[in-house]
Write a protein that holds these residues in place. Structure first.
Motif, PDB file in Angstrom:
ATOM      1  N   LYS A  57      -1.704  27.713 -15.999  1.00 47.49           N
ATOM      2  CA  LYS A  57      -1.499  28.237 -14.651  1.00 47.49           C
ATOM      3  C   LYS A  57      -1.606  29.761 -14.703  1.00 47.49           C
ATOM      4  O   LYS A  57      -1.577  30.355 -15.770  1.00 47.49           O
ATOM      5  CB  LYS A  57      -0.125  27.825 -14.113  1.00 47.49           C
ATOM      6  N   THR A  58      -1.716  30.364 -13.555  1.00 48.13           N
ATOM      7  CA  THR A  58      -1.804  31.818 -13.478  1.00 48.13           C
ATOM      8  C   THR A  58      -0.599  32.360 -12.722  1.00 48.13           C
ATOM      9  O   THR A  58      -0.349  31.983 -11.576  1.00 48.13           O
ATOM     10  CB  THR A  58      -3.092  32.245 -12.750  1.00 48.13           C
ATOM     11  N   LEU A  59       0.144  33.249 -13.374  1.00 43.92           N
ATOM     12  CA  LEU A  59       1.229  33.971 -12.720  1.00 43.92           C
ATOM     13  C   LEU A  59       0.652  35.290 -12.231  1.00 43.92           C
ATOM     14  O   LEU A  59       0.083  36.057 -13.013  1.00 43.92           O
ATOM     15  CB  LEU A  59       2.384  34.239 -13.683  1.00 43.92           C
ATOM     16  N   THR A  60       0.767  35.557 -10.942  1.00 42.79           N
ATOM     17  CA  THR A  60       0.292  36.796 -10.346  1.00 42.79           C
ATOM     18  C   THR A  60       1.504  37.608  -9.916  1.00 42.79           C
ATOM     19  O   THR A  60       2.448  37.058  -9.339  1.00 42.79           O
ATOM     20  CB  THR A  60      -0.598  36.499  -9.119  1.00 42.79           C
ATOM     21  N   TYR A  61       1.470  38.908 -10.211  1.00 37.93           N
ATOM     22  CA  TYR A  61       2.540  39.784  -9.764  1.00 37.93           C
ATOM     23  C   TYR A  61       1.926  41.082  -9.255  1.00 37.93           C
ATOM     24  O   TYR A  61       0.893  41.528  -9.748  1.00 37.93           O
ATOM     25  CB  TYR A  61       3.577  40.040 -10.861  1.00 37.93           C
ATOM     26  N   GLY A  62       2.555  41.635  -8.237  1.00 37.55           N
ATOM     27  CA  GLY A  62       1.980  42.827  -7.636  1.00 37.55           C
ATOM     28  C   GLY A  62       2.975  43.637  -6.842  1.00 37.55           C
ATOM     29  O   GLY A  62       4.131  43.255  -6.663  1.00 37.55           O
ATOM     30  N   ILE A  63       2.481  44.771  -6.367  1.00 36.06           N
ATOM     31  CA  ILE A  63       3.240  45.666  -5.486  1.00 36.06           C
ATOM     32  C   ILE A  63       2.335  46.034  -4.329  1.00 36.06           C
ATOM     33  O   ILE A  63       1.159  46.328  -4.515  1.00 36.06           O
ATOM     34  CB  ILE A  63       3.659  46.968  -6.207  1.00 36.06           C
ATOM     35  N   GLU A  64       2.904  46.021  -3.134  1.00 39.17           N
ATOM     36  CA  GLU A  64       2.162  46.447  -1.950  1.00 39.17           C
ATOM     37  C   GLU A  64       2.991  47.443  -1.164  1.00 39.17           C
ATOM     38  O   GLU A  64       4.219  47.424  -1.206  1.00 39.17           O
ATOM     39  CB  GLU A  64       1.818  45.252  -1.060  1.00 39.17           C
ATOM     40  N   VAL A  65       2.297  48.330  -0.449  1.00 33.30           N
ATOM     41  CA  VAL A  65       2.982  49.280   0.416  1.00 33.30           C
ATOM     42  C   VAL A  65       3.494  48.534   1.654  1.00 33.30           C
ATOM     43  O   VAL A  65       2.874  47.576   2.121  1.00 33.30           O
ATOM     44  CB  VAL A  65       2.040  50.443   0.818  1.00 33.30           C
ATOM     45  N   THR A  66       4.650  48.965   2.126  1.00 31.81           N
ATOM     46  CA  THR A  66       5.231  48.370   3.316  1.00 31.81           C
ATOM     47  C   THR A  66       5.709  49.466   4.267  1.00 31.81           C
ATOM     48  O   THR A  66       5.947  50.597   3.838  1.00 31.81           O
ATOM     49  CB  THR A  66       6.407  47.432   2.959  1.00 31.81           C
ATOM     50  N   ILE A  67       5.869  49.117   5.531  1.00 39.11           N
ATOM     51  CA  ILE A  67       6.395  50.072   6.504  1.00 39.11           C
ATOM     52  C   ILE A  67       7.922  50.037   6.541  1.00 39.11           C
ATOM     53  O   ILE A  67       8.537  50.882   7.184  1.00 39.11           O
ATOM     54  CB  ILE A  67       5.824  49.813   7.922  1.00 39.11           C
ATOM     55  N   ASN A  68       8.520  49.081   5.845  1.00 37.12           N
ATOM     56  CA  ASN A  68       9.984  48.998   5.793  1.00 37.12           C
ATOM     57  C   ASN A  68      10.549  50.180   5.016  1.00 37.12           C
ATOM     58  O   ASN A  68       9.818  50.929   4.373  1.00 37.12           O
ATOM     59  CB  ASN A  68      10.411  47.674   5.165  1.00 37.12           C
ATOM     60  N   ASP A  69      11.873  50.329   5.024  1.00 39.70           N
ATOM     61  CA  ASP A  69      12.478  51.473   4.350  1.00 39.70           C
ATOM     62  C   ASP A  69      13.224  51.107   3.068  1.00 39.70           C
ATOM     63  O   ASP A  69      13.964  51.914   2.526  1.00 39.70           O
ATOM     64  CB  ASP A  69      13.396  52.237   5.312  1.00 39.70           C
ATOM     65  N   SER A  70      13.025  49.892   2.579  1.00 39.44           N
ATOM     66  CA  SER A  70      13.668  49.487   1.334  1.00 39.44           C
ATOM     67  C   SER A  70      12.752  48.557   0.546  1.00 39.44           C
ATOM     68  O   SER A  70      11.786  48.013   1.073  1.00 39.44           O
ATOM     69  CB  SER A  70      15.000  48.791   1.622  1.00 39.44           C
ATOM     70  N   LEU A  71      13.068  48.404  -0.735  1.00 35.03           N
ATOM     71  CA  LEU A  71      12.317  47.481  -1.578  1.00 35.03           C
ATOM     72  C   LEU A  71      12.608  46.048  -1.150  1.00 35.03           C
ATOM     73  O   LEU A  71      13.714  45.732  -0.719  1.00 35.03           O
ATOM     74  CB  LEU A  71      12.724  47.640  -3.048  1.00 35.03           C
ATOM     75  N   ALA A  72      11.621  45.196  -1.292  1.00 34.89           N
ATOM     76  CA  ALA A  72      11.795  43.767  -1.007  1.00 34.89           C
ATOM     77  C   ALA A  72      10.874  43.007  -1.947  1.00 34.89           C
ATOM     78  O   ALA A  72       9.900  43.560  -2.459  1.00 34.89           O
ATOM     79  CB  ALA A  72      11.447  43.451   0.447  1.00 34.89           C
ATOM     80  N   ALA A  73      11.189  41.754  -2.195  1.00 36.75           N
ATOM     81  CA  ALA A  73      10.339  40.944  -3.065  1.00 36.75           C
ATOM     82  C   ALA A  73      10.264  39.530  -2.532  1.00 36.75           C
ATOM     83  O   ALA A  73      11.186  39.043  -1.869  1.00 36.75           O
ATOM     84  CB  ALA A  73      10.883  40.941  -4.490  1.00 36.75           C
ATOM     85  N   ASP A  74       9.137  38.883  -2.840  1.00 38.60           N
ATOM     86  CA  ASP A  74       8.921  37.509  -2.414  1.00 38.60           C
ATOM     87  C   ASP A  74       8.319  36.736  -3.582  1.00 38.60           C
ATOM     88  O   ASP A  74       7.469  37.280  -4.312  1.00 38.60           O
ATOM     89  CB  ASP A  74       7.970  37.478  -1.214  1.00 38.60           C
ATOM     90  N   TYR A  75       8.765  35.532  -3.750  1.00 36.41           N
ATOM     91  CA  TYR A  75       8.210  34.656  -4.782  1.00 36.41           C
ATOM     92  C   TYR A  75       7.728  33.388  -4.095  1.00 36.41           C
ATOM     93  O   TYR A  75       8.502  32.604  -3.575  1.00 36.41           O
ATOM     94  CB  TYR A  75       9.281  34.329  -5.828  1.00 36.41           C
ATOM     95  N   THR A  76       6.417  33.235  -4.029  1.00 36.79           N
ATOM     96  CA  THR A  76       5.809  32.075  -3.384  1.00 36.79           C
ATOM     97  C   THR A  76       4.759  31.501  -4.318  1.00 36.79           C
ATOM     98  O   THR A  76       3.865  32.228  -4.778  1.00 36.79           O
ATOM     99  CB  THR A  76       5.151  32.469  -2.043  1.00 36.79           C
ATOM    100  N   GLY A  77       4.849  30.207  -4.582  1.00 28.52           N
ATOM    101  CA  GLY A  77       3.898  29.578  -5.486  1.00 28.52           C
ATOM    102  C   GLY A  77       4.014  30.211  -6.854  1.00 28.52           C
ATOM    103  O   GLY A  77       5.087  30.284  -7.427  1.00 28.52           O
ATOM    104  N   ASP A  78       2.951  30.708  -7.364  1.00 24.57           N
ATOM    105  CA  ASP A  78       2.931  31.373  -8.661  1.00 24.57           C
ATOM    106  C   ASP A  78       2.718  32.871  -8.511  1.00 24.57           C
ATOM    107  O   ASP A  78       2.057  33.518  -9.320  1.00 24.57           O
ATOM    108  CB  ASP A  78       1.813  30.774  -9.541  1.00 24.57           C
ATOM    109  N   ARG A  79       3.297  33.450  -7.445  1.00 21.79           N
ATOM    110  CA  ARG A  79       3.076  34.867  -7.142  1.00 21.79           C
ATOM    111  C   ARG A  79       4.386  35.572  -6.823  1.00 21.79           C
ATOM    112  O   ARG A  79       5.165  35.117  -5.980  1.00 21.79           O
ATOM    113  CB  ARG A  79       2.131  34.984  -5.954  1.00 21.79           C
TER     114      ARG A  79
END
Length: 116
Positions: free
Chosen positions: A37-59
């Protein structure tokens, strides 16, 4: 970009080129092939004012405010932390190690302890 996961702690470590690319493009992503399987991890810019994370499927996707990304790119700020429920989040610059290691550290940030 590296991730470290320990218990309910998720830590992203970024090299100099990672910080530059994230600041310019607003997105970073890596993949690891694991057990068919492939585990994908990343960072994206957001307009929010705090860090947040999401784990969906293998990402695993960390969302980071533009202002934090700019601070990493343009100041001596080492990193940012936050939490979402029981999960602790940390994004930080990846510094060169003080001891000898075999991994390539040529793109890491200079360790501030080496200049003291």
């Amino acid at each position: 970009m590296k991730i470290r996961i320990k218990g309910n702690s998720l830590r992203y470590r970024l090299t100099q080129s990672d910080v530059t690319r994230l600041n310019q493009e607003g997105f970073l992503q890596e993949q690891t092939e694991f057990a068919g399987k492939t585990l994908t991890y990343g960072i994206e810019v957001t307009i929010n004012d705090s860090l947040a994370a999401d784990y969906t499927g293998d990402r695993i996707l960390l969302s980071m405010p533009r202002t934090m990304i700019e601070d990493l790119a343009t100041t001596s700020r080492v990193g940012f932390d936050d939490s979402i429920g029981p999960v602790s989040l940390l994004v930080e610059k990846d510094f060169t190690c003080l001891d000898n290691v075999e991994e390539d550290q040529s793109d890491n940030f200079p360790n501030p302890l080496l200049t003291q």
